[in-house]
Enzyme design. Structure first.
Site, PDB file in Angstrom:
ATOM      1  N   ASP A 168       0.809  -1.214   0.000  1.00  0.00           N
ATOM      2  CA  ASP A 168       0.000   0.000   0.000  1.00  0.00           C
ATOM      3  C   ASP A 168       0.846   1.270   0.000  1.00  0.00           C
ATOM      4  OD1 ASP A 168      -2.299   1.490  -0.086  1.00  0.00           O
ATOM      5  OD2 ASP A 168      -2.716   1.370   2.053  1.00  0.00           O
ATOM      6  N   ASP A 206      -2.816  -5.391  -4.692  1.00  0.00           N
ATOM      7  CA  ASP A 206      -2.042  -4.149  -4.876  1.00  0.00           C
ATOM      8  C   ASP A 206      -0.560  -4.365  -5.147  1.00  0.00           C
ATOM      9  OD1 ASP A 206      -4.395  -2.794  -4.210  1.00  0.00           O
ATOM     10  OD2 ASP A 206      -3.822  -2.575  -2.118  1.00  0.00           O
ATOM     11  N   ASP A 358     -13.631   1.175   4.461  1.00  0.00           N
ATOM     12  CA  ASP A 358     -12.384   1.604   3.850  1.00  0.00           C
ATOM     13  C   ASP A 358     -11.705   2.664   4.712  1.00  0.00           C
ATOM     14  OD1 ASP A 358     -12.867   0.004   1.589  1.00  0.00           O
ATOM     15  OD2 ASP A 358     -14.062   1.579   0.662  1.00  0.00           O
TER      16      ASP A 358
END
Length: 378
Positions: A168, A206, A358
């Site tokens: 991330d 990701d 989120d």
């Protein structure tokens, strides 16, 4: 600014588990899982009336999206369709792990008027189990608890290893292993719990699409580690299906994404069964199918490579303004299934657990009943 697709809260055991009360409780060491969605649901009132409790099953966590660039669909040729008929698909039904944040909420809130909707439309669906904490001493046992549970029921579990260093790019879901050597050793221990039954591995959300923050050298090192991870997972269990990060249809161009995926080992059958997309995002299933086929075309590799798509929250598509953090007006997507009816699309999965924030409607990765109800009743 690109936002990572996967926001998770790490608290000893991975965030997000899906379950069903009638499936029995899993081992205390089992990782929490995410869940799958229900297909086409009738709209419900915005404000629920009190309803009696219903028998439940559980669902689980997951994260946010990224910037968008719309991909153009690619036509499917007759030759492609003939090749696809030779592909070996995962068969059977998906596994619901008997522990999750949503199931915890359902059990603790028997009098809540939203309970019946959340229980039937979210908690009853099978979802992925995330392993987001770097805990090498326990990861083998926790993976084995999930895979053995699936094997006992003759169902296919979905696992998400999420511990790549620098994940991330230091955002909401930062963390993971301290370095790539430690990650490689963690993957070895993860693989040791895979068992011998069918299992789907969504390898490091990701990790490929979000690598612009890495230098060329660090990116190459990460890709080498991911290619190794795929080989280790498939060597440990030849029936494991390993899928690599393709981002989503609103992010990188197919050619760019495919070039990175190739470096990460996604084109090699020794390490890969294909790609995954839309994890924790909202793009429509049709857009993802078209995008994934374009990525696979650009990737090359054998015709056996396919795609799996996260459909947990994409029922209304992505917001027009590009909002990624618990955007309003979204709804549950298609139910998780291993029978999509689409060439080169192996499964629709719930990788992100609907209702797990989120970071805007609640703390990142935590279950928020109001958000879950909004998704389930839209």
């Amino acid at each position: 600014m690109v936002v990572a697709a996967s926001v998770v809260v790490v608290a000893g055991v991975v965030a997000g588990a899906l379950a069903a009360v009638d499936d029995g409780r899993a081992s205390d060491e089992a990782a929490r899982a995410e869940v799958s969605a229900s297909p086409r649901l009738a709209p419900l009132p915005a404000v629920p009336s009190a309803s009696a409790p219903t028998a439940v099953k559980s669902a689980a966590p997951s994260p946010p999206p990224k910037r968008s660039t719309s991909p153009a669909p690619s036509p499917t040729t007759a030759a492609r369709d003939e090749r696809d008929e030779e592909r070996t698909a995962v068969t059977g039904r998906l596994y619901r792990h008997p522990d999750s944040q949503v199931l915890d909420w359902v059990r603790a809130n028997s009098g809540d008027p939203r309970r019946a909707v959340i229980a039937s439309r979210i908690a009853e669906q099978p979802a992925a189990v995330w392993f987001a904490d770097y805990a090498p001493d326990t990861v083998t046992a926790r993976v084995a608890a999930v895979t053995s549970g699936g094997a006992a029921q003759g169902r296919v579990p979905v696992l998400v290893p999420y511990a790549i260093p620098g994940r991330d790019c230091g955002g909401h879901s930062q963390g993971g292993a301290p370095d790539l050597d430690a990650y490689d050793a963690w993957i070895d221990r993860f693989a040791a719990g895979l068992g011998t039954g069918e299992v789907i591995v969504v390898l490091e959300p990701d990790s490929v699409a979000q690598t612009e923050c890495l230098s060329a050298g660090r990116r190459a090192d990460r890709f080498a580690s991911l290619a190794r991870a795929g080989r280790v997972l498939k060597a440990a269990n030849p029936r494991a299906r390993v899928y690599y990060d393709a981002g989503h249809s609103g992010w990188n161009a197919p050619g760019k994404q495919a070039a990175w995926l190739r470096q990460a080992g996604a084109a090699s059958p020794e390490s890969s069964d294909g790609i995954f997309s839309n994890v924790s995002n909202f793009h429509t299933t049709a857009a993802e199918v078209a995008y994934d086929r374009r990525v696979l075309d650009a990737l090359g590799g054998p015709a056996s490579l396919g795609a799996v798509i996260d459909t947990s929250r994409n029922g209304n598509g992505a917001p027009a303004d590009g909002e990624w953090c618990d955007p309003a007006g979204r709804k549950l997507g298609r139910a998780p299934t291993l029978s999509t009816g689409e060439a080169r699309v192996d499964a629709y999965l719930w990788v992100k657990l609907p209702g797990e924030s989120d970071g805007c409607k609640g703390r990142p990765g935590t279950f928020t009943a109001s958000y879950a109800y909004d998704l389930a009743s839209s």
